[in-house]
Design an enzyme around this catalytic site. Structure first.
Site, PDB file in Angstrom:
ATOM      1  N   PRO A  76      56.709  61.186  53.543  1.00  0.00           N
ATOM      2  CA  PRO A  76      56.473  60.253  54.581  1.00  0.00           C
ATOM      3  C   PRO A  76      57.496  59.333  54.938  1.00  0.00           C
ATOM      4  O   PRO A  76      57.956  58.942  53.846  1.00  0.00           O
ATOM      5  CB  PRO A  76      55.055  59.669  54.354  1.00  0.00           C
ATOM      6  N   GLU A  77      58.109  58.785  56.056  1.00  0.00           N
ATOM      7  CA  GLU A  77      59.000  58.079  56.481  1.00  0.00           C
ATOM      8  C   GLU A  77      58.313  56.854  57.143  1.00  0.00           C
ATOM      9  O   GLU A  77      57.111  57.063  57.487  1.00  0.00           O
ATOM     10  CB  GLU A  77      60.166  58.548  57.156  1.00  0.00           C
ATOM     11  N   ARG A 135      51.059  66.106  43.501  1.00  0.00           N
ATOM     12  CA  ARG A 135      51.855  66.151  42.730  1.00  0.00           C
ATOM     13  C   ARG A 135      51.942  64.962  41.831  1.00  0.00           C
ATOM     14  O   ARG A 135      52.918  64.848  40.991  1.00  0.00           O
ATOM     15  CB  ARG A 135      53.066  66.607  43.438  1.00  0.00           C
TER      16      ARG A 135
END
Ligand SMILES: [Zn+2]
Length: 276
Positions: free
Chosen positions: A2-3, A115
Site C-alpha cells: 500500500p502507498e 506475512r
C-alpha cells in the site's frame, strides 16, 4: 504494497465507520511480532477504556488517535489489513489475525497480516512528533510547492525513481505511483535526479499529484492483496498506464513497454520512446 492512495483509503474508511468514536474494551494480541514500541500487556493497559477518536494517514501509515492522546501507528506493508468486524471477532486458528481491538459496542477492529511484515506501534504524543519529524513532506499538502519538491529531489544523484520513493524526500510514493508519475511526466526512471531541469521537476511534481489524486478517488490499487477495511478492492489498476503492463504497447505511442528490476530490485516499467 500500500502507498499513499491505499493508506489514505484505509484511514478514510475507518474514520467514517462505526469504529470511530467507539471505546476499546480489550486488546488481544495473537502475533506479538507485529508490535513496535509496546508489548501486548502495555498496549492493552494503555488502550483499554480509551475511545478511537479519529483516523488519518501520514506517509504510508494509518494513524489512529486515542482519547488518551496515544496514537496507534499502523504500517500494513505487503499483506496487512485493518478490518471492521461488525458483531465482533472470534479468533480461529490459521486466520492470520494479529491483533483484535474488541470494542465496548460489540464490534471490533482487527489487524490481520498473512506475512506479518507490517507493524503496529503505540506512541505517546511526544514520541509521535519525533517519529513524524523524520518523514518527508506530503505530496498532496497544499503547502508543499514545486520549488520545495525541486530542491528535495534535484539534490540527489541517484535515479529519479529511487528518489521519488525515498520517504524522507517526499512521503507516500512507492513503486506503483513512481512508475506512473514518471511515465506521465515523460521522464526516464533511471535518470539521475540532479539532471532534471526545473521544468521537468515541476512537471513531475504536477503529475505525481495528479496520479495520486486520481488513485485516491478510485480507492487505490488492488494488485494482489490490498483491501480496504470493508473488504473492498481499489479500482485504480485498470487506469494504470505502465504498472502491470510490461510487454504491452504504450498507450501514448504504441512502443512496447520495457521492464527491469535494476532499480532497488523493484519492477520498473517504462516507454523508451516517450520517457527521456
Ligand atoms: Zn510511449
Amino acid at each position: 504494497m500500500p502507498e499513499l492512495p491505499e493508506v489514505e483509503t484505509i484511514a478514510r474508511v475507518l474514520d467514517r465507520s462505526v469504529v470511530r468514536g467507539a471505546r476499546i474494551a480489550t486488546v488481544q494480541v495473537y502475533r506479538r511480532n507485529v508490535l513496535r514500541e509496546c508489548t501486548p500487556r502495555s498496549l492493552d493497559a494503555r488502550a483499554r477504556g480509551a475511545t478511537l477518536d479519529r483516523f488519518w494517514r501520514r506517509a504510508k501509515y494509518v494513524v489512529g488517535e486515542l482519547s488518551t492522546g496515544d496514537r496507534l501507528v499502523v504500517s500494513p506493508r505487503f499483506t496487512g489489513s485493518l478490518d471492521i468486524e461488525r458483531g465482533g471477532w472470534r479468533h480461529g486458528r490459521g486466520d492470520y489475525t494479529a491483533i483484535v481491538f474488541a470494542l465496548a459496542d460489540g464490534n471490533a477492529m482487527r489487524y490481520r497480516d498473512v506475512r506479518r511484515l507490517g507493524t503496529v506501534s503505540l506512541m505517546a504524543p511526544a514520541r509521535f512528533a519525533e517519529w513524524e519529524a523524520d518523514l518527508g513532506p506530503e505530496p498532496l499538502d497544499p503547502a508543499f510547492t514545486a520549488a520545495a519538491f525541486a530542491r528535495n529531489v534535484r539534490a540527489s544523484t541517484r535515479a529519479i525513481k529511487t528518489v521519488l520513493m525515498d520517504q524522507r524526500r517526499v512521503a507516500g510514493i512507492g513503486n506503483i505511483y513512481a512508475n506512473e508519475a514518471l511515465w506521465r511526466a515523460k521522464i526516464r526512471p533511471s535518470r539521475r535526479a540532479s539532471t532534471l531541469t526545473l521544468a521537468e521537476s515541476a512537471r513531475l511534481f504536477d503529475e505525481a499529484r495528479a496520479v495520486l489524486t486520481a488513485a485516491v478517488e478510485q480507492g487505490g490499487t488492488s494488485f494482489r492483496d490490498y483491501r480496504d477495511p470493508n473488504g473492498e478492492r481499489g479500482g485504480f489498476l485498470g487506469l494504470a498506464k505502465v504498472y502491470g503492463r510490461a510487454g504491452e504497447p504504450c498507450v501514448a505511442c504504441g512502443t512496447t513497454l520495457r521492464s527491469s528490476h535494476a532499480l532497488e530490485n523493484r519492477i520498473t516499467v517504462w516507454c523508451t520512446a516517450c520517457q527521456k
